[in-house]
Scaffold this active site. Structure first.
Site, mmCIF file in Angstrom:
data_model
loop_
_atom_site.group_PDB
_atom_site.id
_atom_site.type_symbol
_atom_site.label_atom_id
_atom_site.label_comp_id
_atom_site.label_asym_id
_atom_site.label_seq_id
_atom_site.Cartn_x
_atom_site.Cartn_y
_atom_site.Cartn_z
ATOM 1 N N ARG A 257 54.538 41.714 21.553
ATOM 2 C CA ARG A 257 54.340 40.977 20.297
ATOM 3 C C ARG A 257 53.866 39.549 20.570
ATOM 4 N NH1 ARG A 257 53.520 38.611 15.687
ATOM 5 N NH2 ARG A 257 54.262 36.494 15.964
ATOM 6 N N ILE B 23 66.405 33.583 10.559
ATOM 7 C CA ILE B 23 65.071 33.480 11.153
ATOM 8 C C ILE B 23 64.233 34.732 10.931
ATOM 9 C CG2 ILE B 23 63.782 33.031 13.285
ATOM 10 C CD1 ILE B 23 65.479 30.631 12.354
ATOM 11 N N LEU C 55 50.722 30.785 10.173
ATOM 12 C CA LEU C 55 50.838 29.393 10.646
ATOM 13 C C LEU C 55 49.936 29.157 11.853
ATOM 14 C CD1 LEU C 55 54.736 28.964 10.373
ATOM 15 C CD2 LEU C 55 52.984 28.223 8.724
ATOM 16 N N ASP D 262 68.253 34.875 18.794
ATOM 17 C CA ASP D 262 68.281 35.909 19.829
ATOM 18 C C ASP D 262 69.680 36.141 20.366
ATOM 19 O OD1 ASP D 262 65.139 34.704 21.187
ATOM 20 O OD2 ASP D 262 65.594 36.004 19.482
ATOM 21 N N ARG E 61 56.355 39.852 11.334
ATOM 22 C CA ARG E 61 55.910 38.840 12.313
ATOM 23 C C ARG E 61 54.527 38.274 11.924
ATOM 24 N NH1 ARG E 61 59.106 39.435 16.966
ATOM 25 N NH2 ARG E 61 58.539 37.308 17.504
ATOM 26 N N PRO E 62 54.413 37.608 10.783
ATOM 27 C CA PRO E 62 53.125 37.040 10.354
ATOM 28 C C PRO E 62 52.605 35.986 11.324
ATOM 29 C CG PRO E 62 54.906 36.179 9.021
ATOM 30 C CD PRO E 62 55.506 37.269 9.851
ATOM 31 N N ILE E 63 51.308 35.714 11.259
ATOM 32 C CA ILE E 63 50.703 34.686 12.122
ATOM 33 C C ILE E 63 49.921 33.679 11.292
ATOM 34 C CG2 ILE E 63 50.602 36.134 14.200
ATOM 35 C CD1 ILE E 63 47.616 36.628 13.535
ATOM 36 N N LYS F 250 62.060 34.471 29.948
ATOM 37 C CA LYS F 250 60.923 35.256 29.454
ATOM 38 C C LYS F 250 60.089 34.417 28.489
ATOM 39 C CE LYS F 250 61.554 38.142 25.895
ATOM 40 N NZ LYS F 250 60.605 37.963 24.770
ATOM 41 N N ASN F 251 60.756 33.717 27.571
ATOM 42 C CA ASN F 251 60.024 33.024 26.517
ATOM 43 C C ASN F 251 59.418 31.710 26.970
ATOM 44 O OD1 ASN F 251 60.652 35.183 24.981
ATOM 45 N ND2 ASN F 251 62.222 34.158 23.749
ATOM 46 N N CYS G 53 56.892 44.034 14.549
ATOM 47 C CA CYS G 53 57.736 44.544 15.638
ATOM 48 C C CYS G 53 59.040 44.970 14.980
ATOM 49 C CB CYS G 53 57.956 43.466 16.696
ATOM 50 S SG CYS G 53 59.186 42.266 16.192
ATOM 51 N N ARG H 142 62.182 44.753 28.569
ATOM 52 C CA ARG H 142 61.227 43.682 28.234
ATOM 53 C C ARG H 142 61.802 42.311 28.593
ATOM 54 N NH1 ARG H 142 60.463 43.075 22.643
ATOM 55 N NH2 ARG H 142 59.300 41.273 23.402
HETATM 56 C C1 EPZ Z 1 59.769 33.244 19.567
HETATM 57 O O1 EPZ Z 1 59.152 34.171 18.693
HETATM 58 C C2 EPZ Z 1 60.504 34.073 20.608
HETATM 59 N N1 EPZ Z 1 59.543 34.895 21.346
HETATM 60 C C3 EPZ Z 1 61.536 34.962 19.917
HETATM 61 O O2 EPZ Z 1 62.246 35.662 20.930
HETATM 62 C C4 EPZ Z 1 62.524 34.073 19.171
HETATM 63 O O3 EPZ Z 1 63.443 34.898 18.484
HETATM 64 C C5 EPZ Z 1 61.748 33.204 18.161
HETATM 65 O O4 EPZ Z 1 60.734 32.440 18.865
HETATM 66 C C6 EPZ Z 1 62.648 32.240 17.427
HETATM 67 O O5 EPZ Z 1 63.296 31.407 18.347
HETATM 68 C C7 EPZ Z 1 58.829 34.325 22.333
HETATM 69 O O6 EPZ Z 1 58.929 33.138 22.597
HETATM 70 C C8 EPZ Z 1 57.915 35.232 23.087
HETATM 71 P P1 EPZ Z 1 58.640 32.031 15.390
HETATM 72 P P2 EPZ Z 1 58.047 33.654 17.618
HETATM 73 O O7 EPZ Z 1 57.166 31.935 15.249
HETATM 74 O O8 EPZ Z 1 57.251 32.567 18.204
HETATM 75 C C9 EPZ Z 1 58.009 33.177 10.818
HETATM 76 C C10 EPZ Z 1 63.149 37.530 22.015
HETATM 77 O O9 EPZ Z 1 64.076 38.270 21.734
HETATM 78 N N2 EPZ Z 1 56.586 32.913 11.036
HETATM 79 O O10 EPZ Z 1 59.439 30.800 15.645
HETATM 80 O O11 EPZ Z 1 57.336 34.833 17.099
HETATM 81 C C11 EPZ Z 1 58.471 34.472 11.505
HETATM 82 O O12 EPZ Z 1 58.182 35.587 10.682
HETATM 83 C C12 EPZ Z 1 62.146 37.093 20.963
HETATM 84 O O13 EPZ Z 1 62.958 37.034 23.153
HETATM 85 C C13 EPZ Z 1 55.723 32.923 9.948
HETATM 86 O O14 EPZ Z 1 56.127 33.152 8.817
HETATM 87 O O15 EPZ Z 1 59.019 33.084 16.495
HETATM 88 C C14 EPZ Z 1 59.944 34.252 11.687
HETATM 89 O O16 EPZ Z 1 60.595 34.581 10.478
HETATM 90 C C15 EPZ Z 1 62.416 37.765 19.646
HETATM 91 N N3 EPZ Z 1 54.394 32.697 10.152
HETATM 92 C C16 EPZ Z 1 60.056 32.747 11.913
HETATM 93 O O17 EPZ Z 1 58.819 32.180 11.462
HETATM 94 C C17 EPZ Z 1 53.895 32.450 11.406
HETATM 95 O O18 EPZ Z 1 52.659 32.230 11.529
HETATM 96 C C18 EPZ Z 1 60.273 32.375 13.375
HETATM 97 O O19 EPZ Z 1 59.172 32.802 14.080
HETATM 98 C C19 EPZ Z 1 54.780 32.455 12.512
HETATM 99 C C20 EPZ Z 1 56.128 32.686 12.309
#
Ligand code: EPZ
Length: 417
Positions: free
Chosen positions: A92, A328, A125, A306, A121-123, A22-23, A116, A398
């Site tokens: 998300r 995480i 970065l 995960d 889930r901030p963005i 999926k990812n 979620c 999902r």
């Molecule tokens: C991806 O989410 C995956 N989703 C997640 O899988 C997975 O758990 C995660 O990576 C970690 O491996 C998809 O690929 C669709 P991150 P993502 O940005 O990209 C913080 C599942 O079950 N952060 O690496 O959203 C955030 O809050 C899902 O399949 C910021 O602070 O993960 C988190 O604490 C769940 N600011 C950490 O980083 C930002 O701008 C990791 O987030 C972005 C992220």
């Protein structure tokens, strides 16, 4: 709304082919809008998140057709740069469309992705990185407006945290940027490598994915490409855990074992005999699992967040006490309250969970709280004595294709009604 009904206690045994990741498929489907002409993506799992991505592609003006596990996309009809709220809220991970749309059109307008079940889930970065490529970002009452003043320009981008999604968004936005973009402290997950491989097959010039430094040389156009998505490592871990709590034996095919070494190690510590080749993993479980001493979730290649719910569920029936630390996501333990309803003995304090293994769980009515938490409830239900009823299984759909059929094929007494 359908539910899953499990009559626990059956020993699982047999073999399964694991479906596509999926990812990986989600960012690759977004990446197809960067390509002129037709893209053919194989090994796409039948998941609601993939359906949402197809709806977004069609909303943007692309043509899509699904042929079994293959999706054929032609983005020549791309005519919009916005994703409305109803489509953004479905999933998300829609934020990854920001980089793809902005990269292709120089303009993107997305409804702000909500939080979620795992937390806010901030963005930040993502947005600061796109700003460094020359995007003007306006956070506009629930909408994110991105406008490029002319062609995006390559830049050096250091990620304060190796965010998977932010790394993907930068790769997608930088493909057409003028000059070189260097991402340092990039995420190293296998799905990032798969995205690089797809983009390079379409004519991009990216290297370094899988390491903490990724270099993207901007190009003027990408052509259509054919690609096969990598297998889903978290789905693989799910079936390993399901077999492990039933004293079972499972052969998982079509996997990439080297992506699961941290997970294999934990099931080994719990007393399972795990053997593997490049594309197959065989797990044989003991009559009763032993505890794992201490596992913490880390960025790849550390233990994946995960898979945390999957080993916590297994630990609920292990001999002894196990400790898991979630590093995480800040709100990853919502499912634990539902495990307690099945008789699990788990204490949590902030990011630490201590699981005291019990001799037996008892079936109960529970609600899935999120995707992997829902998988944990299935695993616990397979181990429990009596009937378990799981509601809100849209979370599970999902990320898992035909999960009850696959488990039934292995001997589980499970049905969806
Ligand atoms: C991806 O989410 C995956 N989703 C997640 O899988 C997975 O758990 C995660 O990576 C970690 O491996 C998809 O690929 C669709 P991150 P993502 O940005 O990209 C913080 C599942 O079950 N952060 O690496 O959203 C955030 O809050 C899902 O399949 C910021 O602070 O993960 C988190 O604490 C769940 N600011 C950490 O980083 C930002 O701008 C990791 O987030 C972005 C992220």
């Amino acid at each position: 709304m359908s539910k899953l009904y499990i009559n626990g206690g059956s020993r699982l045994s047999g073999e399964l082919i694991v479906h596509g990741a999926k990812n990986s498929v989600l960012p690759i489907l977004a990446a197809t809008i960067l390509c002129k002409g037709e893209c053919v993506i194989h090994n796409c799992p039948n998941l609601s998140d993939v359906d949402s991505s197809v709806r977004i592609l069609e909303h943007l003006g692309c043509s899509c057709r699904r042929e079994g596990s293959t999706i054929v996309i032609n983005s020549d009809g791309l005519s919009r740069f916005d994703i409305p709220d109803e489509l953004m809220q479905e999933m998300r991970s829609s934020i990854v469309w920001l980089g793809a749309i902005a990269g292709r059109l120089g303009r993107a307008r997305l409804s702000s992705p909500g939080g979620c079940e795992l937390g806010p889930r901030p963005i930040d970065l993502h947005l600061s990185a796109l700003g460094r490529l020359g995007m003007q970002i306006i956070d506009n009452h629930g909408y994110i407006d991105c406008v490029a003043k002319g062609r995006l320009r390559g830049n050096d981008i250091h990620l304060a945290f190796p965010s998977v999604g932010a790394t993907e968004n930068i790769m997608l936005a930088a493909v057409y940027a003028q000059g070189k973009t260097v991402i340092s402290n990039a995420a190293k997950e296998p799905e990032i490598v798969d995205l690089q491989n797809f983009l390079n097959r379409a004519g991009a010039r990216i290297c370094g994915a899988g390491n903490d430094k990724i270099i993207i040389e901007g190009v003027r156009s990408l052509h259509g490409a054919e690609h096969t998505v990598i297998p889903d490592r978290i789905v693989t871990a799910t079936y390993m855990s399901a077999a492990s709590v039933t004293g079972g034996e499972v052969l998982l095919k079509g996997v990439l074992s080297e992506q699961l070494l941290s997970v294999i190690s934990v099931f080994g510590e719990m007393g399972c005999d795990v053997s593997y080749s490049h594309n197959e993993i065989k797990l044989s479980a003991p009559h009763r699992l032993s505890r794992f001493s201490g596992v913490q979730s880390l960025v790849y290649p550390g233990f994946p967040t995960d898979a945390g719910p999957l080993i916590v569920a297994a630990a609920t029936v292990a001999q002894g006490s196990s400790m898991f630390i979630e590093n995480i996501f800040e709100n990853r333990y919502k499912y634990i309250g539902e495990l307690r309803r099945l008789g699990a003995k788990i204490k949590t304090a902030d990011r630490v969970a201590v699981i005291d293994g019990v001799d037996r769980l008892s079936g109960a009515r529970v609600n899935s709280t999120d995707l992997r938490g829902g998988a944990a409830l299935i695993i616990a239900g397979l181990a429990a004595h009596g009937k378990t009823e799981i509601d809100k299984i849209f979370h599970i759909d999902r990320g898992y294709e035909n999960i009850e059929e696959n488990l039934r094929q292995l001997g589980a007494d499970i049905k969806r009604k």
